[in-house]
Design an enzyme around this catalytic site. Structure first.
Site, short mmCIF file in Angstrom:
data_model
loop_
_atom_site.label_atom_id
_atom_site.label_comp_id
_atom_site.label_asym_id
_atom_site.label_seq_id
_atom_site.Cartn_x
_atom_site.Cartn_y
_atom_site.Cartn_z
N LYS A 172 -8.59 -14.51 -18.16
CA LYS A 172 -7.79 -14.73 -16.95
C LYS A 172 -6.39 -15.23 -17.32
O LYS A 172 -5.40 -14.84 -16.72
CB LYS A 172 -8.50 -15.71 -16.02
CG LYS A 172 -9.75 -15.13 -15.38
CD LYS A 172 -9.39 -14.00 -14.44
CE LYS A 172 -10.60 -13.28 -13.89
NZ LYS A 172 -10.26 -12.13 -13.04
N TYR B 136 -14.19 -15.94 -20.73
CA TYR B 136 -13.84 -15.56 -19.36
C TYR B 136 -12.49 -16.18 -18.97
O TYR B 136 -11.57 -15.49 -18.52
CB TYR B 136 -14.94 -15.98 -18.38
CG TYR B 136 -14.50 -15.87 -16.94
CD1 TYR B 136 -14.33 -14.62 -16.35
CD2 TYR B 136 -14.21 -17.01 -16.18
CE1 TYR B 136 -13.90 -14.50 -15.02
CE2 TYR B 136 -13.78 -16.91 -14.86
CZ TYR B 136 -13.63 -15.65 -14.29
OH TYR B 136 -13.19 -15.55 -12.99
N SER C 129 -8.18 -17.65 -12.02
CA SER C 129 -9.29 -18.58 -11.79
C SER C 129 -8.92 -19.98 -12.27
O SER C 129 -8.12 -20.13 -13.22
CB SER C 129 -10.50 -18.08 -12.59
OG SER C 129 -11.48 -19.09 -12.69
#
Ligand SMILES: NC(=O)c1ccc[n+]([C@@H]2O[C@H](COP(=O)([O-])OP(=O)(O)OC[C@H]3O[C@@H](n4cnc5c(N)ncnc54)[C@H](O)[C@@H]3O)[C@@H](O)[C@H]2O)c1
Length: 326
Positions: A145, A141, A117
């Site tokens: 990633k 988050y 991402s």
């Protein structure tokens, strides 16, 4: 090849399954249906309901279906939720990936594509974000990633597995209304939600150092994104030992205000947006350089923001028919 597509019952995964099978690849979907929907899996494609945390089940599925490649999309993806529940995000996104890679390296799999991402970059202070721009994620988050990319690359180097980490920018749109994103976590559905309530859309901050003062992002149509997976899969297949990290965006910035104007034009709902204070952690501008993927794979996005909004709106109307303008 036969590809295991984890998260194939999700929004992006369902598009990847279709693009891969249209390109002549065999696919098997592996998904725990925590946010996915079995109805998104096309007829004739096997769906195995299971978690990426279940190594034994993964090993059986890889063997039974003679899987030779994996596209790993299964993950939790809400930035705010990851701040409140970091342990859950690390378990699902990092431990789930580690367990999957263990099963993959013990099986006959030669290629691995990982959904990363733009969140890995955090608040980049550059006009165009290249793959060399330093990664400084701002949320658990984004951290999961980035750690995921490290795990994938290290595994590739140690075992010869061909790998690619695809850094998606802001994904929008749908191939057909039933495949639209049903979550309300991004700008487009958030604006749709307000319009459905006949209320003004909100702009979080109009005092950013951008031409119209609102944040700028790079939006990518999910159909183009799915095609990028096909191009990546082909490259990994034909060049063993490959180790790719690629931005997937259009290389064009669109401001929040411009998005809201286009949404008004597409939907026929015209409201003057309400401006509220900035949200903490929102960077002013995050726009991809899409040069590397164009050079390495010959891929380029074909759809514009209007296509994304028009297709997303058709999907929205399926669940919110009251939002239709006569
Ligand atoms: N949507 C975006 O804008 C965006 C942007 C950048 C990256 N991504 C990444 O793309 C991937 C897909 O995102 P999406 O928008 O389709 O989300 P989604 O929630 O629609 O899809 C995720 C899918 O994974 C499944 N899943 C989740 N945890 C699982 C687990 N432990 N085991 C098995 N299945 C599991 C869910 O049931 C769901 O079907 C994610 O990895 C996400 O982080 C998405």
């Amino acid at each position: 090849m036969t590809w295991l597509i984890t998260g194939g019952a999700g929004y992006i995964g369902a598009h990847v399954v279709r693009a891969m099978t249209r390109a002549g690849e065999r696919a098997v979907v592996y998904d725990d249906l925590s946010t996915g929907d079995a109805a998104r899996v096309p007829d004739g494609i096997p769906l195995v309901v299971g978690s990426t945390l279940d190594g034994d089940r993964l090993a059986r599925v890889l063997a039974e279906h003679e899987v030779t490649g994996v596209v790993h999309l299964a993950a939790k993806k809400q930035v705010g939720e990851s701040v409140d529940q970091p342990l859950r995000y690390y378990r699902e996104n990092v431990e789930g990936l580690r367990v999957l890679l263990e099963a993959v390296t013990a099986a006959d799999v030669s290629a691995f594509v990982f959904s990363s991402s733009a969140a890995v970059y955090g608040m980049p202070d550059v006009d165009l974000v290249t793959e060399e721009t330093p990664c400084m994620p701002m949320s658990p988050y984004g951290e999961t990633k980035l750690v995921g990319e490290w795990l994938v690359r290290a595994t590739g180097r140690a075992t010869g597995l061909s790998t690619a980490s695809l850094r998606y920018f802001n994904v929008a749109g749908a191939a057909s209304p039933e495949l639209a994103d049903t979550g309300v976590f991004n700008l487009v559905p958030m604006v749709f939600e307000k319009l459905t309530e006949n209320a003004a859309p909100r702009i979080f901050g109009d005092d950013y150092p951008t031409p119209d003062g609102t944040c700028i992002r790079d939006y990518i149509h999910v159909v183009d994104l799915a095609e990028a997976h096909v191009a990546t899969a082909r490259a990994l297949q034909s060049s063993p030992g490959l180790d790719l990290t690629l931005n997937i965006g259009r290389g064009e910035g669109v401001s929040v205000r411009e998005m809201i104007d286009t949404i008004a034009a597409v939907t026929g709902h015209h409201h003057v947006p309400t401006v509220t204070p900035r949200r903490p952690g929102d960077p002013a501008r995050v726009v991809a350089s899409a040069d590397r993927i164009a050079t390495e794979l010959g891929w380029k996005a074909r759809h514009d923001v209007h296509d994304m909004i028009a297709s997303a709106w058709q999907g929205w109307l399926r669940h919110h028919p009251q939002a239709a303008r006569d």
